[in-house]
Write an enzyme that holds these catalytic residues in place. Structure first.
Site, PDB file in Angstrom:
ATOM      1  N   GLY A  94     -32.698  31.044  29.887  1.00 13.78           N
ATOM      2  CA  GLY A  94     -33.347  30.595  28.662  1.00 13.78           C
ATOM      3  C   GLY A  94     -33.742  31.760  27.766  1.00 13.78           C
ATOM      4  O   GLY A  94     -34.394  32.702  28.211  1.00 13.78           O
ATOM      5  N   GLY A  95     -33.311  31.690  26.525  1.00 11.93           N
ATOM      6  CA  GLY A  95     -33.680  32.712  25.539  1.00 11.93           C
ATOM      7  C   GLY A  95     -34.582  32.120  24.477  1.00 11.93           C
ATOM      8  O   GLY A  95     -34.508  32.465  23.303  1.00 11.93           O
ATOM      9  N   GLY A  96     -35.432  31.200  24.904  1.00 14.36           N
ATOM     10  CA  GLY A  96     -36.419  30.634  23.986  1.00 14.36           C
ATOM     11  C   GLY A  96     -37.697  31.458  24.021  1.00 14.36           C
ATOM     12  O   GLY A  96     -37.686  32.631  24.394  1.00 14.36           O
ATOM     13  N   ALA A  98     -40.320  31.327  25.988  1.00  9.99           N
ATOM     14  CA  ALA A  98     -40.715  31.801  27.314  1.00  9.99           C
ATOM     15  C   ALA A  98     -39.729  32.828  27.851  1.00  9.99           C
ATOM     16  O   ALA A  98     -40.124  33.894  28.344  1.00  9.99           O
ATOM     17  CB  ALA A  98     -40.838  30.618  28.278  1.00  9.99           C
ATOM     18  N   CYS A 249     -45.454  19.774  21.923  1.00  7.52           N
ATOM     19  CA  CYS A 249     -46.490  19.753  20.903  1.00  7.52           C
ATOM     20  C   CYS A 249     -46.941  18.348  20.529  1.00  7.52           C
ATOM     21  O   CYS A 249     -46.551  17.794  19.504  1.00  7.52           O
ATOM     22  CB  CYS A 249     -46.035  20.462  19.646  1.00  7.52           C
ATOM     23  SG  CYS A 249     -47.435  20.688  18.534  1.00  7.52           S
ATOM     24  N   CYS A 435     -53.026  23.503  20.103  1.00  9.06           N
ATOM     25  CA  CYS A 435     -52.338  22.708  19.114  1.00  9.06           C
ATOM     26  C   CYS A 435     -53.027  22.928  17.773  1.00  9.06           C
ATOM     27  O   CYS A 435     -54.091  22.364  17.533  1.00  9.06           O
ATOM     28  CB  CYS A 435     -52.400  21.232  19.512  1.00  9.06           C
ATOM     29  SG  CYS A 435     -51.556  20.165  18.330  1.00  9.06           S
TER      30      CYS A 435
END
Ligand code: UQ1
Length: 502
Positions: A94-96, A98, A249, A435
């Site tokens: 994952g390269g998001g 996180a 979210c 949020c």
């Protein structure tokens, strides 16, 4: 310039990406909020979640050439079994938000040589998903919030641009969609979750139809339909939905409603207050949940706003279909076979259901719900001690946000480094998440809480401020500071959220 895109559904997600410097302009004072409706650009986050967009424009092709080579974007389709087995000390899936924060934090320790850490993500783009609400509100453009993923990955990391096909934790390896096998000593699984437009019958068609007043801030393709449809509406019923179940979210479905309400109020089309029923536009919030928000402290404020502003609350209503101008809801908890609730709309903002990617859900790493089963405190896998997870794909029982990632990542990194030395994890994640909830143009309620919905308010701690009160300063944090610090620092592994710079 964004023309049609062919989507290659891929296993991965991506996440949060962000806004850029360009948004440093903007707002400052209260008076010019109208002008701030004009999009600058930013953008979106979620996009990548589950899909990737290949733009077939000439500009894109040029960019691809500049980038060196087109990526493969292979999906799980027939992949040749083959290739060299590579191996790395740490493989990060994952390269998001996180994946990038964690891999760069690891690299920043100075303990790794080039290519000892690998990142796996087939996505071409990384999106600042928290910016998508602002795009929906006309405050930014979707293009400004995304970056080419390869531009965010340090050259000392090995980047695999093929998706994950399977996990083999017993063998300490993963198989990529192109057939390559990649071994690891430690594995971080952070591919995010996917937004499933097909979870609502008729939604993909309605989103794709430029004449249908149906839009969503939850994907890159549809986010720029939102503000034009808000502007276009001059009378009738506007419905904003939030599904039952886990989403990214959880405040965003109503943020976009509050911005739209404010827009219509300014345009003289909505009278927030006792006369709302005589307004040209009527607004409903249809949510699968029993309340406005999962944390009682903030829910109380938001419920009060809902009532004061004359917004109809359709609680425990879960959108299942869009049929022309009719939204079809099932009542949560109703007897199977009960009649659905049907509501006509003139504008519909939809939040689809979301869930784990199949390659995670169908793997030995998943819990019963399909999330990577990790310890709530340490982020370590409950069964495989050299597997870790953070971000949306993890089972961590908190609200899925970029803010949560700021707190999860340093804990994961600390514990993973201990594990590499044969030591037990010691750092503890308390469930922190946040949020920043837009309640109107220029105001944000900054919900911050930990496990069990217990408030943990950064500015209350430092300045004694009650963050349930919507404030202008929080709006600037949301609109200008977070997007900036995200790309400037968070994805580079140097931002610890409420703890400041790492
Ligand atoms: C944060 O660091 C962050 O990412 C950059 C957000 O995301 C988009 C947030 O919403 C929040 C709340 C934080 C936390 C930081 C502070 C200063 C409270």
């Amino acid at each position: 310039m964004e023309t049609r895109e062919s989507h290659v559904t891929v296993s991965h997600k991506h996440h949060v990406p962000a806004l850029s410097n360009a948004d440093a302009d903007a707002d400052a004072d209260a008076e010019d909020r109208r002008s701030r409706h004009v999009a600058t650009r930013i953008q979106h986050p979620a996009a990548s979640l589950a899909r990737i967009s290949l733009h077939h424009t000439s500009q894109m092709q040029r960019s691809l050439r500049l980038a060196g080579a087109a990526r493969s974007f292979a999906t799980a389709a027939a992949a040749p079994v083959s290739s060299a087995t590579a191996s790395h000390k740490v493989v990060v899936v994952g390269g998001g938000a996180a994946g990038l924060a964690i891999s760069h934090q690891l690299l920043g320790t100075g303990k790794f040589k080039p290519e000892e850490i690998a990142v796996v993500d087939p996505a071409m783009w990384h999106n600042y998903q928290p910016g998508w609400t602002l795009v929906g509100g006309g405050l930014k453009t979707k293009e400004e919030g995304r970056r080419r993923l390869s531009s965010l990955v340090d050259k000392k990391l090995k980047l695999y641009t093929s998706g994950v096909a399977t996990f083999a934790p017993e063998e300490n390896s993963i198989t990529l969609a192109n057939g390559d096998r990649v071994g690891y000593e430690q594995l971080v699984v952070a591919p995010g979750i996917q937004v499933d437009n097909t979870s609502i019958k008729g939604l993909p068609e309605a989103l794709a139809n430029p004449d249908a007043p149906v839009s969503s801030i939850y994907s890159y393709d549809s986010v720029d339909k939102v503000y034009p449809s808000i502007k276009k509406l001059t009378k009738g019923r506007a419905i904003f939905t939030q599904p039952a179940g886990v989403i990214k979210c959880a405040g965003a479905p109503q943020k976009i409603m509050w911005l739209a309400l404010d827009h219509w109020k300014e345009a003289g089309l909505y009278k927030a207050g006792g006369e709302a029923s005589q307004s040209a536009i009527q607004i409903s919030f249809a949510t699968g949940l029993p309340t406005m928000f999962g944390v009682p402290k903030y829910s109380a404020t938001l419920e009060k706003l809902r009532q004061e502003r004359g917004v109809e609350g359709l609680f425990q209503h879960d959108l299942v279909a869009v049929e022309g101008n009719t939204a079809v809801f099932t009542r949560v908890g109703s007897e199977p076979g009960s009649e659905p609730v049907r509501r006509e709309f003139d504008l519909l903002h939809v939040v689809p259901k979301m869930g784990p990617h199949a390659f995670v859900k169908n793997s030995p790493l998943a819990d019963g719900a399909g999330y990577v089963a990790v310890d709530n405190a340490t982020t370590q896998h409950v069964k495989y001690a050299n597997v870790w997870s953070a971000g949306d794909a993890s089972s961590l029982p908190t609200s899925k946000t970029a803010a949560a990632v700021t707190a999860e990542s340093p804990v994961l990194v600390h514990n993973l480094l201990l594990a590499m030395q044969g030591k037990a994890p010691e750092a503890v994640y308390d469930g922190y998440t946040s949020c920043p909830l837009l309640t109107e143009y220029g105001k944000v309620l900054l919900a911050e809480f930990k496990y069990a919905g217990v408030p943990k308010e950064t500015f209350n701690k430092w300045f004694g401020i009650d963050q349930a009160i919507p404030r202008r300063a929080f709006y600037h944090l949301k609109k200008d500071f977070f997007p900036w610090v995200y790309y400037e620092s968070m994805v580079k592994g140097t931002w610890g959220g409420p703890k400041g710079w790492l």
